[in-house]
Design a protein around this motif. Structure first.
Motif, mmCIF file in Angstrom:
data_model
loop_
_atom_site.group_PDB
_atom_site.id
_atom_site.type_symbol
_atom_site.label_atom_id
_atom_site.label_comp_id
_atom_site.label_asym_id
_atom_site.label_seq_id
_atom_site.Cartn_x
_atom_site.Cartn_y
_atom_site.Cartn_z
ATOM 1 N N ASN A 71 0.877 -1.012 0.093
ATOM 2 C CA ASN A 71 0.505 0.227 0.189
ATOM 3 C C ASN A 71 0.725 1.461 0.284
ATOM 4 O O ASN A 71 0.582 2.573 -0.174
ATOM 5 N N LYS A 72 2.216 1.545 0.603
ATOM 6 C CA LYS A 72 2.858 2.108 0.260
ATOM 7 C C LYS A 72 3.344 2.001 -1.358
ATOM 8 O O LYS A 72 4.303 1.746 -1.695
ATOM 9 N N ALA A 73 3.067 3.424 -1.850
ATOM 10 C CA ALA A 73 3.589 3.498 -2.873
ATOM 11 C C ALA A 73 4.976 3.084 -3.520
ATOM 12 O O ALA A 73 5.928 2.330 -4.225
ATOM 13 N N VAL A 74 6.233 4.008 -2.386
ATOM 14 C CA VAL A 74 7.376 3.283 -2.698
ATOM 15 C C VAL A 74 7.831 2.155 -3.048
ATOM 16 O O VAL A 74 9.045 1.211 -3.308
ATOM 17 N N ASN A 75 6.927 1.248 -2.181
ATOM 18 C CA ASN A 75 7.274 -0.400 -2.128
ATOM 19 C C ASN A 75 6.194 -0.924 -3.366
ATOM 20 O O ASN A 75 7.242 -1.714 -4.303
ATOM 21 N N MET A 76 5.303 -0.619 -3.807
ATOM 22 C CA MET A 76 5.483 -1.003 -5.038
ATOM 23 C C MET A 76 5.362 -0.175 -6.506
ATOM 24 O O MET A 76 6.075 -1.593 -6.830
ATOM 25 N N THR A 77 6.614 0.313 -6.393
ATOM 26 C CA THR A 77 7.320 1.171 -7.545
ATOM 27 C C THR A 77 9.152 0.343 -7.513
ATOM 28 O O THR A 77 8.929 -0.290 -8.839
ATOM 29 N N GLU A 104 -5.195 3.197 -9.270
ATOM 30 C CA GLU A 104 -4.502 4.871 -9.552
ATOM 31 C C GLU A 104 -3.532 5.026 -7.909
ATOM 32 O O GLU A 104 -2.827 6.012 -7.587
ATOM 33 N N LYS A 105 -2.976 4.285 -7.494
ATOM 34 C CA LYS A 105 -2.098 4.127 -6.507
ATOM 35 C C LYS A 105 -0.723 3.721 -7.210
ATOM 36 O O LYS A 105 0.367 3.576 -6.346
ATOM 37 N N ILE A 106 -0.590 3.255 -7.928
ATOM 38 C CA ILE A 106 0.837 3.688 -8.812
ATOM 39 C C ILE A 106 1.247 4.668 -9.245
ATOM 40 O O ILE A 106 1.075 5.236 -10.200
#
Length: 316
Positions: A166-172, A195-197
């Motif tokens: 849910n933390k954008a930096v981790n998905m990135t 929308e969270k990407i």
């Protein structure tokens, strides 16, 4: 499948030829019945490589054994472009591997598998869900793509609260590592909370697959596209309907500005994002549990076929 081949493929399946004098790809009229010879499949594969709006779907219950045609990828409509396996995608049987290769090599269909991205316990290797493990987990997913011969991966990104991704930096980071391991030729799709990407994340992922379930009007589709339009072109946006719930009617009632009330999947096929440049178009449409549409008694996969025909009309 035999009961529909002679009746509907001349209306719904797209056929193309490569014109001898140049490289332009054109739609050509079909004769009835369709002859599925080597030229037909060559044309089909060329069509899949051409610029067009895609037909996408999540496919559940894949077995590739038994007498029920719905268990086989090869019995999906020929013009489906991308299928994501929903459910067990690993530990494939020889029959599944053969079915997978057939649709890839003969139909030119891309096949991915879906992983829930909220917890790396869902990933191959059952990693502890901490940020330090993201590179190793991404490599494990990529290794599975290559091991089984898939064309990529689809992340069902429905994270919330304290979920790691849910933390954008981790998905990135996950998307960056996935692209590094897969190379440029494999697909990375993200569905769910697209929308969270981040802007950087969309540099690594190919398609935003919107779970536009129960959409009743064009403005709802436009709102979903607006959440990612700063980062991706319209051609990378795919809208999907929930056919686990709405397969029998092709979706919910959708208010089309020209036709009035129509099934929502058909509305999605007709819809285009606002203010796009000439020659641009959305990425395509699709359905969750696409295999449910095999249950139609008149035409199997009839709403998906109609959507394909609307987006990419074949000449009569």
């Amino acid at each position: 499948m035999n009961k529909i081949i002679n009746r509907i493929f001349s209306f719904f399946v797209l056929a193309i030829i490569i014109v001898a004098c140049d490289t332009e790809i054109e739609n050509i009229p079909l004769q009835e019945p369709v002859v599925r010879d080597a030229q037909y499949y060559e044309n089909l594969r060329a069509y899949k490589k051409s610029k067009h709006q895609l037909a996408f779907g999540w496919f559940g219950g894949w077995k590739a054994t038994g007498t029920s045609p719905v268990k086989y990828l090869r019995n999906l409509p020929d013009s489906v472009d991308v299928v994501s396996i929903w459910g067990t995608w690993h530990s494939l049987t020889p029959a599944q591997i053969e079915d997978l290769k057939y649709v890839q090599e003969v139909h030119g269909t891309k096949v991915t598998f879906t992983i829930f991205s909220h917890n790396m316990a869902n990933f191959p290797g059952n990693f502890e869900n901490i940020a330090e493990n993201i590179p190793a987990a991404a490599k494990a997913v990529a290794d599975s793509v290559f091991k089984y011969g898939y064309d990529g991966v689809d992340f069902d990104h429905e994270c919330s609260g304290s979920d790691l991704f849910n933390k954008a930096v981790n998905m990135t980071t996950l998307l960056r590592e996935m692209r590094a391991n897969l190379g440029e030729d494999k697909l990375i799709c993200v569905d769910g909370f697209i929308e969270k990407i981040t802007e950087e994340g969309w540099q690594y992922a190919d398609y935003a697959v919107a779970q536009a379930y129960g959409t009743s009007r064009p403005s709802s589709l436009q709102s979903r596209f607006n959440t990612v339009s700063k980062y991706i072109a319209p051609e990378r946006f795919i809208a999907t309907e929930n056919f686990e719930s709405y397969w029998s009617t092709g979706g919910v009632n959708y208010a089309d500005p020209e036709l009035g009330t129509i099934p929502s999947l058909i509305g999605m096929a007709r819809w285009q994002p606002e203010d796009i440049a000439e020659g641009q178009h959305k990425g395509g449409v699709g359905s969750y549990h696409m295999e449910y549409e095999y249950n139609h008694t008149d035409v199997e996969y009839k709403y998906l076929r109609e959507a394909i025909q609307i987006m990419n009309p074949a000449k009569k």
